[in-house]
Design a protein around this motif. Structure first.
Motif, PDB file in Angstrom:
ATOM      1  N   PHE A 163      48.825  23.554 -34.124  1.00  0.00           N
ATOM      2  CA  PHE A 163      47.572  23.403 -33.596  1.00  0.00           C
ATOM      3  C   PHE A 163      47.260  23.341 -31.862  1.00  0.00           C
ATOM      4  O   PHE A 163      48.409  22.115 -31.611  1.00  0.00           O
ATOM      5  CB  PHE A 163      46.349  22.267 -34.317  1.00  0.00           C
ATOM      6  CG  PHE A 163      44.962  21.892 -34.035  1.00  0.00           C
ATOM      7  CD1 PHE A 163      44.723  21.381 -32.900  1.00  0.00           C
ATOM      8  CD2 PHE A 163      44.357  23.265 -34.333  1.00  0.00           C
ATOM      9  CE1 PHE A 163      43.564  20.955 -32.431  1.00  0.00           C
ATOM     10  CE2 PHE A 163      42.920  22.894 -34.192  1.00  0.00           C
ATOM     11  CZ  PHE A 163      43.027  21.838 -33.425  1.00  0.00           C
ATOM     12  N   TYR A 178      45.677  21.230 -18.417  1.00  0.00           N
ATOM     13  CA  TYR A 178      46.587  20.806 -19.784  1.00  0.00           C
ATOM     14  C   TYR A 178      46.463  21.784 -21.136  1.00  0.00           C
ATOM     15  O   TYR A 178      45.769  21.718 -21.449  1.00  0.00           O
ATOM     16  CB  TYR A 178      46.789  19.697 -19.806  1.00  0.00           C
ATOM     17  CG  TYR A 178      46.554  18.437 -19.418  1.00  0.00           C
ATOM     18  CD1 TYR A 178      44.930  18.410 -18.923  1.00  0.00           C
ATOM     19  CD2 TYR A 178      47.210  18.153 -17.911  1.00  0.00           C
ATOM     20  CE1 TYR A 178      44.132  17.780 -17.844  1.00  0.00           C
ATOM     21  CE2 TYR A 178      46.555  17.201 -17.525  1.00  0.00           C
ATOM     22  CZ  TYR A 178      45.107  17.072 -16.582  1.00  0.00           C
ATOM     23  OH  TYR A 178      44.673  16.161 -16.031  1.00  0.00           O
ATOM     24  N   PHE A 229      38.450  17.483 -23.808  1.00  0.00           N
ATOM     25  CA  PHE A 229      38.916  18.684 -24.755  1.00  0.00           C
ATOM     26  C   PHE A 229      38.225  20.414 -25.244  1.00  0.00           C
ATOM     27  O   PHE A 229      37.393  20.209 -24.785  1.00  0.00           O
ATOM     28  CB  PHE A 229      39.409  18.116 -25.788  1.00  0.00           C
ATOM     29  CG  PHE A 229      40.380  16.989 -25.544  1.00  0.00           C
ATOM     30  CD1 PHE A 229      40.485  16.044 -25.369  1.00  0.00           C
ATOM     31  CD2 PHE A 229      41.673  17.171 -25.886  1.00  0.00           C
ATOM     32  CE1 PHE A 229      41.394  14.833 -24.323  1.00  0.00           C
ATOM     33  CE2 PHE A 229      43.002  16.994 -24.876  1.00  0.00           C
ATOM     34  CZ  PHE A 229      42.710  14.860 -24.564  1.00  0.00           C
ATOM     35  N   GLY A 264      51.677  15.027 -38.464  1.00  0.00           N
ATOM     36  CA  GLY A 264      52.168  13.130 -38.244  1.00  0.00           C
ATOM     37  C   GLY A 264      53.051  13.699 -37.117  1.00  0.00           C
ATOM     38  O   GLY A 264      53.541  12.173 -36.523  1.00  0.00           O
ATOM     39  N   GLN A 265      52.400  14.188 -35.958  1.00  0.00           N
ATOM     40  CA  GLN A 265      52.859  14.128 -34.764  1.00  0.00           C
ATOM     41  C   GLN A 265      51.502  13.894 -33.799  1.00  0.00           C
ATOM     42  O   GLN A 265      51.002  14.272 -34.090  1.00  0.00           O
ATOM     43  CB  GLN A 265      53.827  14.877 -33.643  1.00  0.00           C
ATOM     44  CG  GLN A 265      55.290  14.995 -34.521  1.00  0.00           C
ATOM     45  CD  GLN A 265      56.448  15.616 -33.759  1.00  0.00           C
ATOM     46  OE1 GLN A 265      56.694  14.953 -33.324  1.00  0.00           O
ATOM     47  NE2 GLN A 265      56.832  16.260 -34.235  1.00  0.00           N
ATOM     48  N   GLY A 266      51.143  13.055 -32.812  1.00  0.00           N
ATOM     49  CA  GLY A 266      51.307  12.682 -31.650  1.00  0.00           C
ATOM     50  C   GLY A 266      51.076  14.138 -30.601  1.00  0.00           C
ATOM     51  O   GLY A 266      51.470  14.633 -31.107  1.00  0.00           O
ATOM     52  N   LEU A 267      50.018  14.028 -30.273  1.00  0.00           N
ATOM     53  CA  LEU A 267      49.618  15.278 -29.369  1.00  0.00           C
ATOM     54  C   LEU A 267      50.976  15.311 -27.768  1.00  0.00           C
ATOM     55  O   LEU A 267      51.539  14.532 -27.049  1.00  0.00           O
ATOM     56  CB  LEU A 267      48.509  15.133 -28.217  1.00  0.00           C
ATOM     57  CG  LEU A 267      47.372  15.328 -28.954  1.00  0.00           C
ATOM     58  CD1 LEU A 267      45.912  15.055 -28.352  1.00  0.00           C
ATOM     59  CD2 LEU A 267      46.758  16.861 -29.520  1.00  0.00           C
ATOM     60  N   LEU A 314      52.989  17.411 -24.985  1.00  0.00           N
ATOM     61  CA  LEU A 314      52.649  17.707 -23.701  1.00  0.00           C
ATOM     62  C   LEU A 314      53.401  19.188 -23.593  1.00  0.00           C
ATOM     63  O   LEU A 314      54.876  19.366 -23.111  1.00  0.00           O
ATOM     64  CB  LEU A 314      52.118  17.155 -22.687  1.00  0.00           C
ATOM     65  CG  LEU A 314      51.836  18.447 -20.494  1.00  0.00           C
ATOM     66  CD1 LEU A 314      50.640  18.301 -20.738  1.00  0.00           C
ATOM     67  CD2 LEU A 314      52.092  16.639 -19.363  1.00  0.00           C
ATOM     68  N   LEU A 333      45.903  22.772 -28.543  1.00  0.00           N
ATOM     69  CA  LEU A 333      44.630  22.007 -28.112  1.00  0.00           C
ATOM     70  C   LEU A 333      44.594  21.832 -26.355  1.00  0.00           C
ATOM     71  O   LEU A 333      45.607  22.049 -25.493  1.00  0.00           O
ATOM     72  CB  LEU A 333      44.692  20.951 -27.475  1.00  0.00           C
ATOM     73  CG  LEU A 333      43.251  19.738 -28.256  1.00  0.00           C
ATOM     74  CD1 LEU A 333      42.262  20.624 -29.226  1.00  0.00           C
ATOM     75  CD2 LEU A 333      43.106  18.755 -28.998  1.00  0.00           C
ATOM     76  N   TYR A 356      48.348  21.228 -24.929  1.00  0.00           N
ATOM     77  CA  TYR A 356      49.169  20.132 -25.752  1.00  0.00           C
ATOM     78  C   TYR A 356      49.195  21.346 -27.256  1.00  0.00           C
ATOM     79  O   TYR A 356      48.661  22.142 -27.519  1.00  0.00           O
ATOM     80  CB  TYR A 356      48.231  18.787 -26.000  1.00  0.00           C
ATOM     81  CG  TYR A 356      48.181  17.846 -24.992  1.00  0.00           C
ATOM     82  CD1 TYR A 356      47.453  18.180 -24.238  1.00  0.00           C
ATOM     83  CD2 TYR A 356      49.264  16.922 -24.869  1.00  0.00           C
ATOM     84  CE1 TYR A 356      47.250  17.092 -22.637  1.00  0.00           C
ATOM     85  CE2 TYR A 356      48.821  16.177 -23.518  1.00  0.00           C
ATOM     86  CZ  TYR A 356      48.549  16.144 -23.023  1.00  0.00           C
ATOM     87  OH  TYR A 356      48.638  15.368 -21.521  1.00  0.00           O
ATOM     88  N   ASP A 388      57.038  18.145 -21.432  1.00  0.00           N
ATOM     89  CA  ASP A 388      57.831  18.066 -22.475  1.00  0.00           C
ATOM     90  C   ASP A 388      58.569  18.705 -23.144  1.00  0.00           C
ATOM     91  O   ASP A 388      59.807  19.129 -24.078  1.00  0.00           O
ATOM     92  CB  ASP A 388      57.291  16.610 -23.295  1.00  0.00           C
ATOM     93  CG  ASP A 388      56.936  15.681 -22.188  1.00  0.00           C
ATOM     94  OD1 ASP A 388      56.085  14.941 -22.642  1.00  0.00           O
ATOM     95  OD2 ASP A 388      57.437  15.463 -21.524  1.00  0.00           O
ATOM     96  N   GLN A 429      50.057  19.755 -31.600  1.00  0.00           N
ATOM     97  CA  GLN A 429      50.062  19.447 -32.516  1.00  0.00           C
ATOM     98  C   GLN A 429      50.620  20.107 -33.810  1.00  0.00           C
ATOM     99  O   GLN A 429      50.298  20.945 -34.312  1.00  0.00           O
ATOM    100  CB  GLN A 429      48.569  18.538 -33.146  1.00  0.00           C
ATOM    101  CG  GLN A 429      48.931  17.082 -34.022  1.00  0.00           C
ATOM    102  CD  GLN A 429      47.683  17.232 -34.456  1.00  0.00           C
ATOM    103  OE1 GLN A 429      46.632  18.019 -34.344  1.00  0.00           O
ATOM    104  NE2 GLN A 429      46.784  14.957 -34.202  1.00  0.00           N
TER     105      GLN A 429
END
Lengths: 112, 113
Positions: free
Chosen positions: A88, A33, A103, A40-43, A45, A90, A35, A59, A37
């Motif tokens: 960033f 996967y 990860f 202020g946001q989540g990871l 996809l 990941l 991701y 997404d 970042q």
């Protein structure tokens, strides 16, 4: 030791250039996967692959491309079509069930 | 896009305090709920994966509970230590047959000596 290696840790590129982020795993995991970042946001996809030679959009896939020619490797290309590439990134891998991700340590991409 | 919410956004406690965080997620199409711990400059590390309603997991001073019917999970840290300082992420895995996770924004914990 088994794990995931992401390289490089920091990457600087000029606007308009494509750049490829590396992700390699030696855990014999089927799924991998990418991701992203942002502050202020989540990871979120970007792309994922559950088997060699197959991958699906996540997404926020627009402006990115991937390949999965080998089980161990899942490189991500950030193309010039990605409007806000500075972030960033990941990489992760898991068994096909997804019960427990491993990860990488991430790549911070800055586009100037 | 699925909605996974974590609260509080950040927390600052003193060494020895006990604390807890909340993760809320969709109560339908549930497969698993994951908790990860992410220390600065390191990779996120898996804490728990819970799949059954009523699951309780424990790892040292950290424990977690799961309620899939109402769509929430709690993470507890008993007697916080400075080394517990990290961002704690929860992630929802649906039963679509895919292994992808939807992450919350995380709870940032700072434990002062």
């Amino acid at each position: 030791d088994g794990g995931i290696t992401q390289s490089p840790k920091y990457l600087f590129r000029k606007e308009g250039q494509n750049v490829t982020l590396s992700c390699e795993q030696n855990l014999n995991h089927d799924a991998m996967y990418w991701y992203r970042q942002d502050p202020g946001q989540g990871l979120r996809l970007i792309y994922y692959s559950q088997i060699v030679n197959d991958f699906q959009k996540g997404d926020i896939a627009e402006g990115y491309s991937v390949s999965r020619e080998k089980k161990e490797s899942f490189p991500l290309t950030v193309t010039s079509a990605q409007k806000n590439p500075t972030a960033f990134y990941l990489c992760a891998s898991s068994s096909r069930t997804g019960l427990g991700y491993t990860f990488g340590s991430g790549t911070r991409l800055t586009v100037v | 896009i699925l909605n996974v919410e974590q609260s509080p956004q950040s927390l600052h406690v003193q060494e020895g305090d006990s604390t807890n965080f909340t993760c809320s997620f969709p109560s339908s199409n549930f497969y698993a709920l994951h908790w990860y711990r992410w220390e600065t400059a390191k990779s996120p590390e898996a804490l728990f994966v819970m799949t059954l309603n009523g699951d309780e997991k424990k790892k040292g001073r950290i424990s977690a509970t799961l309620n899939t019917k109402e769509g929430y999970s709690y993470l507890y840290i008993k007697g916080s230590q400075p080394e517990d300082s990290a961002t704690y992420l929860c992630a929802f895995q649906g039963n679509s047959g895919y292994s992808t996770l939807t992450f919350g924004k995380g709870t940032m914990l700072l434990v002062s000596p």
